[in-house]
Design a protein around this motif. Sequence first.
Motif, PDB file in Angstrom:
ATOM      1  N   ARG A  22       0.331  -1.666  -0.093  1.00 43.30           N
ATOM      2  CA  ARG A  22       0.121  -0.200   0.455  1.00 43.30           C
ATOM      3  C   ARG A  22       0.957   1.330  -0.343  1.00 43.30           C
ATOM      4  O   ARG A  22       1.674   1.509   0.898  1.00 43.30           O
ATOM      5  N   VAL A  23       0.478   2.243  -0.331  1.00 43.08           N
ATOM      6  CA  VAL A  23       1.095   3.818  -0.321  1.00 43.08           C
ATOM      7  C   VAL A  23       0.764   4.439   1.157  1.00 43.08           C
ATOM      8  O   VAL A  23      -0.489   4.174   1.232  1.00 43.08           O
ATOM      9  N   ILE A  24       1.492   4.479   1.072  1.00 46.00           N
ATOM     10  CA  ILE A  24       2.441   5.132   2.888  1.00 46.00           C
ATOM     11  C   ILE A  24       2.378   6.766   2.340  1.00 46.00           C
ATOM     12  O   ILE A  24       2.792   7.129   3.485  1.00 46.00           O
ATOM     13  N   ASN A  25       2.567   7.208   0.795  1.00 44.57           N
ATOM     14  CA  ASN A  25       2.970   8.598   1.020  1.00 44.57           C
ATOM     15  C   ASN A  25       3.136   8.950  -0.124  1.00 44.57           C
ATOM     16  O   ASN A  25       3.263   7.993  -1.299  1.00 44.57           O
ATOM     17  N   GLY A  26       1.705   9.609  -0.784  1.00 43.12           N
ATOM     18  CA  GLY A  26       1.739  10.119  -2.019  1.00 43.12           C
ATOM     19  C   GLY A  26       0.487  10.548  -2.734  1.00 43.12           C
ATOM     20  O   GLY A  26      -0.295  10.467  -1.564  1.00 43.12           O
ATOM     21  N   ALA A  27       0.624  10.353  -3.540  1.00 47.16           N
ATOM     22  CA  ALA A  27      -1.151  10.837  -4.075  1.00 47.16           C
ATOM     23  C   ALA A  27      -2.524   9.852  -4.031  1.00 47.16           C
ATOM     24  O   ALA A  27      -3.367  10.114  -3.522  1.00 47.16           O
ATOM     25  N   ASN A  28      -1.643   8.623  -3.703  1.00 51.19           N
ATOM     26  CA  ASN A  28      -2.411   7.670  -3.227  1.00 51.19           C
ATOM     27  C   ASN A  28      -2.677   7.840  -2.472  1.00 51.19           C
ATOM     28  O   ASN A  28      -2.983   5.793  -1.948  1.00 51.19           O
ATOM     29  N   LEU A  29      -2.427   7.660  -1.407  1.00 53.68           N
ATOM     30  CA  LEU A  29      -2.283   7.751  -0.102  1.00 53.68           C
ATOM     31  C   LEU A  29      -3.174   6.312   0.390  1.00 53.68           C
ATOM     32  O   LEU A  29      -4.317   6.655   0.386  1.00 53.68           O
ATOM     33  N   GLY A  30      -2.664   5.298   1.016  1.00 57.72           N
ATOM     34  CA  GLY A  30      -3.341   4.483   2.085  1.00 57.72           C
ATOM     35  C   GLY A  30      -4.124   3.522   0.538  1.00 57.72           C
ATOM     36  O   GLY A  30      -4.875   2.275   1.429  1.00 57.72           O
TER      37      GLY A  30
END
Length: 338
Positions: A22-30
């Motif tokens: 999963r994304v933890i930092n960035g545009a798609n966070l979470g």
Amino acid sequence: MSLSASQRPIQSLSVYRAEMLRVINGANLGDALSFADEVIEDDVYRLSPLAATSQLTVIASAQSPFEVAADSELGAPGAQVHLDSCLTLMSGDGQTTEILVLVEVDDQGDVTQVYALPLAPMLPQSDHVLVGVNRETAMQRFAQVACVSFTAGTLITMASGAQEPVENLKVGDRVLTRDDGPQEIRWIGHQTVRAVGAFAPIAIREGTLNNTRDLVVSPDFRLFIYQRRDRLGAGRAELLVRARHLVNGDTIKRLSGGFVDYYQMLFDNHQIIYAEGIAAESLLVDTRTSGVLPEELNDRLTQLIPGHRKTSHRELEVQEALLARPDAAEILRKSSTN
């Protein structure tokens, strides 16, 4: 050319479900890992501490989509799986990892599951920045994993009996084969890749299988063994065994780290040749490995694939379960000599 499911290669892939990454930092966070249209470069992904790979077994073909096999641990049998893209992730120490994204769809074409097939090990709770998205190279990388390859320096027995390093061979050279005598090389492939994960080679120490020197090959490489006595309990004298199934941490090891030069040899038919004094296979062209061949050979694939299928020796392959013992290599060595 259309092949039935029974004629196409079945491949078991160790994949993560997308929600494990999963994304933890960035545009798609979470958000979980997704296909190329939805991911955004510079997003930072983290692999869950509970992440574990599962087996997605597919009936492979020359082009995506594939089909989920009946005995697959993941997926709905018969469902289509699209090879979407090859993503490049970079860790904090600058190391890159490639992930092949596979997308399973239902009968209406709606996405039911996304899978991540890493081509190098990923540590749980480690962070990776998405630095590249490529749809063009995914099929080629998928095919390269399945290719049987020798490493630079491997001595090949020529028709004359001479021993030549594989990197010195050229198209037209005549190599000694077990079944058809001297045969001309039709194509030679060469790739330099990071020696990690699916591309980390297997080293077989001198003498382990009666080889005259250390033999280093790609993980899925199959070695030919003729048993004088069936010590393994395979029920037949002639066997093909994959190098990765023989790893014992002692005489047969996986070499991880750095880079490796891989070479593939193609003949008119799939052949058993001789490398470092023992019998081993040449490149088998099927609907998966055809992805590594250059465009100039595309016109010949309709002839090559049927010819290789007839000489693939699939019936000789030993399943991993029969080799899941630390003394498997020693048993095979003894069975071939007395």
